[in-house]
Design an enzyme around this catalytic site. Sequence first.
Site, PDB file in Angstrom:
ATOM      1  N   TYR A  33       0.691  -1.124  -0.121  1.00 50.94           N
ATOM      2  CA  TYR A  33      -0.075   0.183  -0.105  1.00 50.94           C
ATOM      3  C   TYR A  33       0.914   0.976  -0.031  1.00 50.94           C
ATOM      4  CZ  TYR A  33       0.787   0.839   5.036  1.00 50.94           C
ATOM      5  OH  TYR A  33       1.320   1.159   6.225  1.00 50.94           O
ATOM      6  N   LYS A 149       6.457  -2.008   1.969  1.00 45.02           N
ATOM      7  CA  LYS A 149       5.545  -1.339   2.668  1.00 45.02           C
ATOM      8  C   LYS A 149       4.200  -2.426   2.362  1.00 45.02           C
ATOM      9  CE  LYS A 149       3.067   3.163   3.161  1.00 45.02           C
ATOM     10  NZ  LYS A 149       3.361   3.210   4.645  1.00 45.02           N
ATOM     11  N   GLU A 182      11.788   2.417  14.169  1.00 43.53           N
ATOM     12  CA  GLU A 182      10.942   3.491  14.000  1.00 43.53           C
ATOM     13  C   GLU A 182       9.704   3.206  14.801  1.00 43.53           C
ATOM     14  OE1 GLU A 182       9.603   2.615   9.776  1.00 43.53           O
ATOM     15  OE2 GLU A 182       9.697   0.311  10.127  1.00 43.53           O
ATOM     16  N   LEU A 207      11.182   1.285   7.303  1.00 43.62           N
ATOM     17  CA  LEU A 207      10.424   1.667   6.026  1.00 43.62           C
ATOM     18  C   LEU A 207      11.235   3.002   5.661  1.00 43.62           C
ATOM     19  CD1 LEU A 207       8.058   1.195   4.138  1.00 43.62           C
ATOM     20  CD2 LEU A 207       6.709   3.201   4.910  1.00 43.62           C
TER      21      LEU A 207
HETATM   22  N1  PLP Z   1       7.387   3.728   8.900  1.00 46.76           N
HETATM   23  C1  PLP Z   1       6.302   3.172   8.864  1.00 46.76           C
HETATM   24  C2  PLP Z   1       6.302   1.682   9.505  1.00 46.76           C
HETATM   25  C3  PLP Z   1       5.139   3.680   8.266  1.00 46.76           C
HETATM   26  O1  PLP Z   1       4.011   2.915   8.390  1.00 46.76           O
HETATM   27  C4  PLP Z   1       5.313   4.976   7.548  1.00 46.76           C
HETATM   28  C5  PLP Z   1       3.987   5.308   7.251  1.00 46.76           C
HETATM   29  O2  PLP Z   1       2.921   4.972   6.825  1.00 46.76           O
HETATM   30  C6  PLP Z   1       6.315   5.424   7.810  1.00 46.76           C
HETATM   31  C7  PLP Z   1       7.510   4.892   8.394  1.00 46.76           C
HETATM   32  C8  PLP Z   1       6.373   6.968   7.266  1.00 46.76           C
HETATM   33  O3  PLP Z   1       6.623   6.827   6.058  1.00 46.76           O
HETATM   34  P1  PLP Z   1       6.244   7.958   4.916  1.00 46.76           P
HETATM   35  O4  PLP Z   1       6.769   9.214   5.335  1.00 46.76           O
HETATM   36  O5  PLP Z   1       6.758   7.520   3.416  1.00 46.76           O
HETATM   37  O6  PLP Z   1       4.657   8.177   5.302  1.00 46.76           O
END
Ligand code: PLP
Length: 284
Positions: A33, A149, A182, A207
């Site tokens: 996603y 993701k 994270e 991520l």
């Molecule tokens: N880390 C995780 C586990 C996430 O699910 C998300 C966003 O949904 C992020 C980091 C932040 O990513 P982004 O800045 O691309 O939304």
Amino acid sequence: MSRWAYVNGRFVRHGDAAVHIEDRGYQLADGVYEVWAVFGGKLADADGHFERLERSLSELRIVQPMGRKALELVLREAIRRNRVRDGLVYLQVTRGVARRDHAFPDPQPVPAVVITAKSVDRKASEAKAAKGVGVITLPENRWGRCDIKTVGLLPNALAKQAAKERGCAEAWFVDPEGLVTEGASSNAWIVDAEGVLRTRDTSANILRGVTRKSVITLLGEQNIRFEERAFTPDEAKGAREAFITGAGSLVLPVVSVDGEKIGSGTPGPVATRLRALYIEAASA
Ligand code: PLP
């Protein structure tokens, strides 16, 4: 106002939208996603999210459902139909529908695509950011490919629930080395006791946040010492500031970790400035 969802080639009323019971996303979490923030009806960080989507699909050997241009048109249509000025667009692509079997179906099914869009009350988000949020820490218990993701978010959902039950907005995972990886749905940052802005490097099992990357780009114009270097929960508790980044949270100040105040217990100047800069850039 009626909401619309895009499901496999057509827009349907949100309440009537449905997928097949043998969709591999539903049965095996075999799908990916993306989430884009929307500012003034426009996708924020559009290319970064498309690039990551394409990478996630290719890592799982799921066929790209359509080209980037076509997908962007559908996302824009979802924004338009749902009358979103400020909000979020969600896109999910699964390997598709097939008789249940763990191994990939042969021949490959057509990937299943679902898109939804919703408005966000930016005034309420700004009020939340002005107060800051709390985070808790939990042992890392996710799989080894958090760079993809995927819709396999059960550990993230359990961590968020644990945070919520303790009056917090986010949970930070801590790996066996004692370092924060994270958040359950965001990247984690601190301004450490020496004034160095730090976030974990992307060779770790995290991520590669698109918002994280944009914020790093914005730093280039700021006079802030920055290092991609992991930190421990104790370093976070002794930090001057902390914050999280993500398409949903944007740049959101963190004012406590495991119930311990960060700095003065109010949003710090670096997080506050970066939030304003990010929103300005994303709205341009
Ligand atoms: N880390 C995780 C586990 C996430 O699910 C998300 C966003 O949904 C992020 C980091 C932040 O990513 P982004 O800045 O691309 O939304």
